[in-house]
Design an enzyme around this catalytic site. Structure first.
Site, PDB file in Angstrom:
ATOM      1  N   HIS A 187      34.911  39.152  43.126  1.00  0.00           N
ATOM      2  CA  HIS A 187      35.797  38.070  42.676  1.00  0.00           C
ATOM      3  C   HIS A 187      36.622  38.509  41.466  1.00  0.00           C
ATOM      4  O   HIS A 187      37.857  38.394  41.456  1.00  0.00           O
ATOM      5  CB  HIS A 187      34.954  36.836  42.335  1.00  0.00           C
ATOM      6  CG  HIS A 187      35.740  35.668  41.824  1.00  0.00           C
ATOM      7  ND1 HIS A 187      36.021  34.559  42.585  1.00  0.00           N
ATOM      8  CD2 HIS A 187      36.316  35.422  40.609  1.00  0.00           C
ATOM      9  CE1 HIS A 187      36.728  33.689  41.870  1.00  0.00           C
ATOM     10  NE2 HIS A 187      36.917  34.200  40.661  1.00  0.00           N
ATOM     11  N   GLU A 188      35.939  39.011  40.436  1.00  0.00           N
ATOM     12  CA  GLU A 188      36.657  39.405  39.223  1.00  0.00           C
ATOM     13  C   GLU A 188      37.594  40.584  39.490  1.00  0.00           C
ATOM     14  O   GLU A 188      38.667  40.681  38.894  1.00  0.00           O
ATOM     15  CB  GLU A 188      35.674  39.731  38.100  1.00  0.00           C
ATOM     16  CG  GLU A 188      34.825  38.550  37.653  1.00  0.00           C
ATOM     17  CD  GLU A 188      35.632  37.303  37.322  1.00  0.00           C
ATOM     18  OE1 GLU A 188      36.794  37.425  36.869  1.00  0.00           O
ATOM     19  OE2 GLU A 188      35.112  36.188  37.539  1.00  0.00           O
ATOM     20  N   HIS A 208      40.902  39.293  40.688  1.00  0.00           N
ATOM     21  CA  HIS A 208      41.793  38.969  39.565  1.00  0.00           C
ATOM     22  C   HIS A 208      42.393  40.245  38.989  1.00  0.00           C
ATOM     23  O   HIS A 208      43.584  40.310  38.666  1.00  0.00           O
ATOM     24  CB  HIS A 208      41.010  38.246  38.467  1.00  0.00           C
ATOM     25  CG  HIS A 208      40.695  36.817  38.752  1.00  0.00           C
ATOM     26  ND1 HIS A 208      41.656  35.903  39.143  1.00  0.00           N
ATOM     27  CD2 HIS A 208      39.527  36.118  38.690  1.00  0.00           C
ATOM     28  CE1 HIS A 208      41.098  34.711  39.313  1.00  0.00           C
ATOM     29  NE2 HIS A 208      39.803  34.817  39.039  1.00  0.00           N
ATOM     30  N   HIS A 210      45.187  41.643  41.044  1.00  0.00           N
ATOM     31  CA  HIS A 210      46.395  40.826  40.881  1.00  0.00           C
ATOM     32  C   HIS A 210      47.170  41.296  39.641  1.00  0.00           C
ATOM     33  O   HIS A 210      48.404  41.357  39.648  1.00  0.00           O
ATOM     34  CB  HIS A 210      45.984  39.360  40.741  1.00  0.00           C
ATOM     35  CG  HIS A 210      47.043  38.386  41.149  1.00  0.00           C
ATOM     36  ND1 HIS A 210      46.847  37.030  41.117  1.00  0.00           N
ATOM     37  CD2 HIS A 210      48.302  38.554  41.591  1.00  0.00           C
ATOM     38  CE1 HIS A 210      47.939  36.414  41.523  1.00  0.00           C
ATOM     39  NE2 HIS A 210      48.845  37.322  41.818  1.00  0.00           N
TER      40      HIS A 210
END
Length: 685
Positions: free
Chosen positions: A467-468, A471, A474
């Site tokens: 998940h991290e 980010h 991105h």
């Protein structure tokens, strides 16, 4: 030279000290103020090169230096760094409040937006100007002059209250420990959790086992420990952190009341009916009513599954565990027992197959396969010996770097998060490559020297790491050269979770997991039979999990849209109302969850916690494109679809509306079907 003022490369964590903070930040604030005065003068043309670019250059220096200070406050919250951060926080908040209310600056941006140059600017630059005009209005630039000082006071106090809220949660978390001297009291705990508790006790020079409220210690106790009294004590301590049940100086209750009152006052000053409307001005969703309907619709779809989940758990607890009553501190433990009985495996059994080196190698392999990049270890000064540093290359060229800080520490705030160190932008000598911080709170390796045992991660930990990294990707894989819309900048808040939640899906794919596992003792890969059990259990209690997220999101939304601070009804009363509406499990009356709800009181999620569920719709639908590709390619690690996801979602950052980016990737508007299917709730839909 003050290391905080050195922007020639990476942050100098080997040199920066708390005493550097005040002189460096004050110098940068002075430079920014002087530059602003020059730029708002009539002789400065309202053009990109003469006006906007110098503002961006000076603003980046300040944000980079202050970003280092804020980062160290989060990951090394020792008294000197806390004092250094809090000493300058009011001045930094005041500076940005002044900037947002500067009418001459606002007028310059308006002149640029209506000037001859504007139509010729790139779409990214036009979007930056439009965002700036919106943000000036949200910052009170159009308020009557006599109201601006009060608006500025509100911004400064909100910043201070948010920092204090997070500090209180960390201090209250650190303040509690449970000691067990008889090993029988640790029955049921995984061996690595016991070893960590034993090491913690030894560090304090005491016998037995020490358990704390930090996640790597707290979660295994609630999930596995047969000692019901220990679970009850730990749960109560955790659920009442930073509340009136502890030291008055750490009670976040008064802070919550004050935060809500100030946010409400701010909204009214700006001409909005509620703070939720202010929050949604920068998001994909249009109105609080739309968000409330979205959440209530999801709750209605999830409720039958949640009711089935809790009925099954109660039947199992009564029949197999001899428990007629399930208390809140029993739920994780009983759920784990049910899961083991139904699927014949435990989370701890799975955890032994995820040693950290294999997990990282597997994660990197996924990123490399999807986005045609290479990841490799790199060197940089760090803030703690356990922190590592990596580089990302594409076509043999450096495109980004990131720090990886995986383990929990007493001086590190809880949770997991990505933050930016440096953002991609075009500078005089080429492109400035982005740098990210990736932070988690996983259990650290246990032992010393040759007896050191690598950290092992639960499957939930693996999902958190992916998940991290979503980010991080991105931020790091952007191709936008304009800083205010590069990477995650300028992306609507309720779309920011799209890449992160998208990456989680790969943690359930056999061709991904089979290559990133090796048993901590035997080195054997994850057996296919155990993987099949994990898949069978994937949506175990998904109805309960969905309702829990909606409970938090609806509480946050109503708190900032319908709740009136000081009108007789407290925020705990509102939470009780929300639970009556959507929850099937209600915690004890003394549970003080809001007092540690840092997302909305100490972070940026106020009236935006719904974003997790909103973005889940986007991310599940985006991932469905990879599932469709896998039908012909045989793997969701489909390079062509990955290239398209990179080109239409990751690379464009905030340079265009998130909905446009999604439609460019998917060819249509988002649909909730994939999320319901992924959560095992498609039948109800």
């Amino acid at each position: 030279m003050n290391p905080l003022l050195d922007f020639s490369g990476l942050p100098r964590f080997d040199a920066v000290q708390p005493e550097h903070v005040t002189p460096a930040i004050r110098q940068l604030l002075d430079e920014n103020r002087a530059l602003t005065e020059r730029l708002i003068a009539p002789e400065t043309a309202a053009t990109w090169d003469a006006f906007v670019q110098p503002m961006l250059d000076a603003g980046e220096r300040l944000s980079r230096a202050w970003g280092i200070v804020g980062h160290l406050h989060s990951v090394n919250d020792v008294p000197p760094w806390r004092e250094a951060y809090n000493a300058m926080l009011p001045e930094v908040s005041a500076f940005y409040a002044d900037l947002g209310q500067n009418l001459a600056l606002f007028a310059k941006y308006k002149a640029l937006a209506t000037g001859a140059e504007f139509p010729a600017l790139s779409p990214a630059r036009r979007r930056i100007i439009e965002n700036e005009l919106r943000d000036f209005r949200l910052s009170g630039a159009e308020l009557p002059e006599e109201q601006k000082p009060r608006f500025k006071e509100i911004q400064e106090e909100l910043s201070a209250l948010g920092a204090k809220f997070s500090e209180n949660v960390l201090d209250a978390t650190n303040a509690h420990a449970e000691w067990i001297e008889d090993e029988a009291g640790t029955k049921g705990l995984p061996e690595d959790a016991k070893a960590a508790a034993r090491a913690a006790a030894e560090k304090d020079g005491k016998p037995g086992w020490k358990f704390t409220l930090h996640a790597p210690s707290y979660i295994p106790v609630l999930q596995f420990c047969d000692n019901r009294d220990l679970r009850a004590r730990m749960y109560r301590a955790y659920a009442t952190r930073a509340s009136e049940f502890g030291p008055a100086e750490l009670d976040n209750g008064p802070l919550i009341d004050r935060l809500l009152a100030l946010r409400n006052e701010e909204a009214k000053m700006l001409g909005y009916a509620s703070f939720a409307e202010v929050s949604l001005a920068t998001k994909m969703a249009d109105t609080p009513g739309q968000v409330a309907s979205f959440q209530r619709d999801m709750a209605a779809k999830a409720r039958p599954f949640a009711e089935r989940d809790i009925a099954e758990l109660r039947r199992f607890a009564a029949a197999e565990l001899g428990m007629d009553t399930l208390e809140s501190w029993d739920l994780s433990w009983a759920s784990e027992k049910l899961k083991q009985a139904r699927y014949s495996f435990s989370d701890d059994e799975v955890k032994q197959y995820f040693p950290e080196p294999k997990v990282l190698a597997g994660l990197f392999r996924v990123i490399e396969a999807l986005f045609a990049v290479k990841l490799a270890p790199d060197a940089a000064p760090v803030w703690h010996p356990a922190v590592r540093f990596f580089r990302i290359e594409r076509g043999g060229k450096l495109i980004g770097q990131f720090y990886l800080d995986l383990y929990a520490r007493e001086t590190k705030r809880g949770g997991a998060w990505m933050d930016e160190a440096i953002t991609r932008r075009r500078i005089q000598h080429g492109v400035q490559t982005p740098v990210a911080y990736l932070n988690c709170n996983f259990p650290a390796p246990v032992g010393e020297g040759t007896q050191m045992r690598p950290a092992t991660f639960s499957h939930d930990d693996v999902i958190t790491l992916f998940h991290e990294c979503g980010h991080g990707l991105h931020h790091l894989l952007t191709q936008v050269d304009e800083l205010p819309v590069s990477g995650i900048h300028g992306v609507e808040w309720d779309a920011v979770e799209l890449p992160s939640q998208f990456m989680e899906n790969f943690c359930w794919e056999w061709d991904v997991l089979s290559g990133m596992t090796a048993h901590a003792e035997t080195g054997a890969p994850l057996p296919r039979a155990l993987y099949d059990k994990m898949i069978a259990a994937k949506n175990f209690q998904s109805g309960l999990q969905t309702l829990r997220q909606i409970e938090f999101g609806l509480f946050d939304l109503l708190l900032h849209s319908e709740f009136v601070p000081g009108a007789g009804k407290g925020f705990m009363d509102l939470l009780a109302d929300v639970r009556r509406e959507v929850a099937v499990l209600v915690p004890p009356e003394w549970n003080r969850f809001p007092h540690s709800f840092s997302h909305i009181f100490g972070g940026g999620y106020a009236a935006g916690y719904y974003s997790y569920k909103w973005a889940e719709v986007l991310s599940a639908d985006a991932y469905a494109a990879f599932e469709e590709a896998a039908r012909s390619s045989g793997s969701t690690l489909d390079a062509a679809t990955g290239e398209r996801f990179w080109r239409e979602i990751l690379s464009v950052g905030g340079s265009r509306p998130a909905l446009e980016s999604f439609k460019a990737f998917r060819g249509r508007e988002p649909q909730p079907d994939a999320l319901l299917r992924h959560n095992g709730m498609a039948v109800a839909a």
